[in-house]
Enzyme design. Sequence first.
Site, mmCIF file in Angstrom:
data_model
loop_
_atom_site.group_PDB
_atom_site.id
_atom_site.type_symbol
_atom_site.label_atom_id
_atom_site.label_comp_id
_atom_site.label_asym_id
_atom_site.label_seq_id
_atom_site.Cartn_x
_atom_site.Cartn_y
_atom_site.Cartn_z
ATOM 1 N N PHE A 116 -56.132 -45.611 -31.927
ATOM 2 C CA PHE A 116 -55.877 -45.512 -33.365
ATOM 3 C C PHE A 116 -56.187 -46.837 -34.054
ATOM 4 O O PHE A 116 -55.405 -47.372 -34.822
ATOM 5 C CB PHE A 116 -54.434 -45.067 -33.620
ATOM 6 C CG PHE A 116 -54.265 -44.284 -34.899
ATOM 7 C CD1 PHE A 116 -54.644 -42.951 -34.973
ATOM 8 C CD2 PHE A 116 -53.752 -44.891 -36.040
ATOM 9 C CE1 PHE A 116 -54.510 -42.242 -36.150
ATOM 10 C CE2 PHE A 116 -53.612 -44.183 -37.231
ATOM 11 C CZ PHE A 116 -53.986 -42.847 -37.280
ATOM 12 N N LYS A 139 -77.087 -49.110 -26.411
ATOM 13 C CA LYS A 139 -77.526 -47.951 -27.200
ATOM 14 C C LYS A 139 -78.827 -47.375 -26.633
ATOM 15 O O LYS A 139 -79.015 -46.156 -26.604
ATOM 16 C CB LYS A 139 -77.688 -48.354 -28.667
ATOM 17 C CG LYS A 139 -76.323 -48.655 -29.304
ATOM 18 C CD LYS A 139 -76.421 -49.388 -30.617
ATOM 19 C CE LYS A 139 -75.033 -49.589 -31.204
ATOM 20 N NZ LYS A 139 -75.031 -50.537 -32.319
#
Lengths: 339, 166
Positions: free
Chosen positions: A15, A225
Site C-alpha cells: 500500500f 524492462k
Amino acid sequence: MRQSGKVVRITIIGFGNVGGCVAEVLMRRREAFIREYGIDFRVVGVADAKGVFVSEDGIKWDILRSFRERHSISRNTDMSALELIEDVEHDIVVEATPTNLKSGEPGLSHIIAALRASRHVVTSNKGPVALKYDELMNIADAKGVQLRFEATVGGAMPLISLIQNLEGNEVTAIKGVLNGTCNYILTRMYEEKIPFEHALREAQALGIAESDPSQDISGEDTAVKLVILANAVFHMKASLDDVSVQGISEITPEALKLADDAGYTIKLVGEVSRERLEVAPRLVLKGDPLDVRGTLNVATVKTDIAGDITIVGKGAGPKEAASAVLSDMLKICTTEKLR
Amino acid sequence: MRAMKISLDIELKDIPGQLVHALKPISELGGNIISVLHHHNRKTPLGNIPVQVVFEIDERNVETLVQRLKRRGVSVLRVGRERLRSSKIVILIGHIVHSDIRDLIDSIDSTGFAEVVKLSLEMPAIDMKSSASLTISAVNEDKLNEAMEILGDVARKKGIMMISPI
C-alpha cells in the site's frame, strides 16, 4: 442507467504510492466503473509491511481513504499477506510491493500464492515478472487465470496492450526510451549544457530521481524492462545477464553539444529483438520519433506488416503505474466475464 | 605509380565463372581488390546480378581496365572515384587524447574500406574527460558497420565510451 454492477473483489498487496493510488482511483471512479463497465470493485483486503486489514464485504471507503492519507494501513487481523491472498475469497490480487531484482520477494511469493489460489493477478512489480516469467505464466495457464503486468514497462504508456493488439503481425524489434529519470537528466544536460551531476541533483530535488538513483542511471531499470519484453513478446527466456548494459553517468555536456552540432541528441535507448538485448546511450536524430523530452517515455514497435508504430507517454510515477494497473484490472473483468 | 581507390559497379550474367572472368583484368593491371559485393537480391530485369568491386589501382590504368572489361563483355555501369559512399557519426567520451587518438583513427584508416573523414574534439580541462565526434565513411553499408565494430573494440580496450546512432 445501471445502478449496481457485478461485484469484483480485489486485494491490494503493498500500500505504497502505487497501491494507494489504485485505491484512490477506485474510490473516485466507483460510480463510473459501475455505470460504464457494470463492475463494482470492492477492496476486501489491503496489506503492507506493517500488517493486513481485511473486510470480506469490502473495506469502507472512508477507512481506505484514511490509509491513503496516512500512507500506511492499520491492521485489524493477525493474518499475513499470504494468508489474505490464499484464505479470503476474492477475484483479483493487485501486487504493488516494491521491486526487488535479486530475489523478486516478497512480490514473487504473493503472485505465486495468488495464481495457485486461482486468482487473477495485476502487478506493477518488475522483479517477479523479470525473474520468473515462464514459471508464473505456467501456473497462471494451469489455473486458467490471468497475470497482467502493463505497469512494469513504460508506466502509463500501454505498450504491452499495443503489442497484444497487433494480432497477425510479427513484432521484430522494440526500441525505446524506457526510463523517465534518465531522459529527464539527458534532456536537461542537452538544453542547459549542465554536467551530469548537476542535472541529477536537480532531478532528485524535483522528486524525479530517487535518493539512490543507481538503478535508473546505470541502465539496469531499462534492462529489466527489456527482459520483461523479451520474455513476454519474444518468448526468449532471457534474464538480466543476457542484456548488454551501459548507463548515462559518463556522458558529458560536450558530447551532447557535438551530437547537437551533427543534428543528433543522446538518449538512453533500450533495444530488444531476437538478435539483440541492449541498453546504451545512442545518437538519435533530432525530430526522430524517439526524440522525446523531459520525463516522457517512448517506444517504437517494429512489425513485419504494419511497419513501425510509436507510442509516447508518461513513464515514471505512481499515478501512471496506477493507470496501467486499472487498465489491466478492467481487461481481466471484460475478458473473463467477471461482469 | 599513383595508387587510387576505385569503386566499380558492374553487371554479371548469373552463370558460374563470371566473377573470375570480370576480376581477372583488375589483377592483370596490378590492381589490389579490397572488397566484392554481390547484390543477389537486386537482380536486374534481364536476370543480371549487380556487383560492386572496390580495389586499389594505378590511376593511369583505369581507362585501360574499363576497355578490357568491356571487350570481355562485362557491362560497366559506373566507375566511382569518390569511393566512400556510406558514412556515420559516432561520439566518443573518455581520455581520448591521452590514450592516443591515433590508434583509433588508424584502426579505421588501415582497413582499406573505411576512413575517418571528420573529427571534432572538445577538451573542457586537463584531467577531465574529453568528448569527440568522428565521422566515418566506408565503401558501403556493410563495410561501414564492420568499421564501427572495429572502432567499438578499440574504444572498449582503451576504456573509451562510444555512442553510435540508432
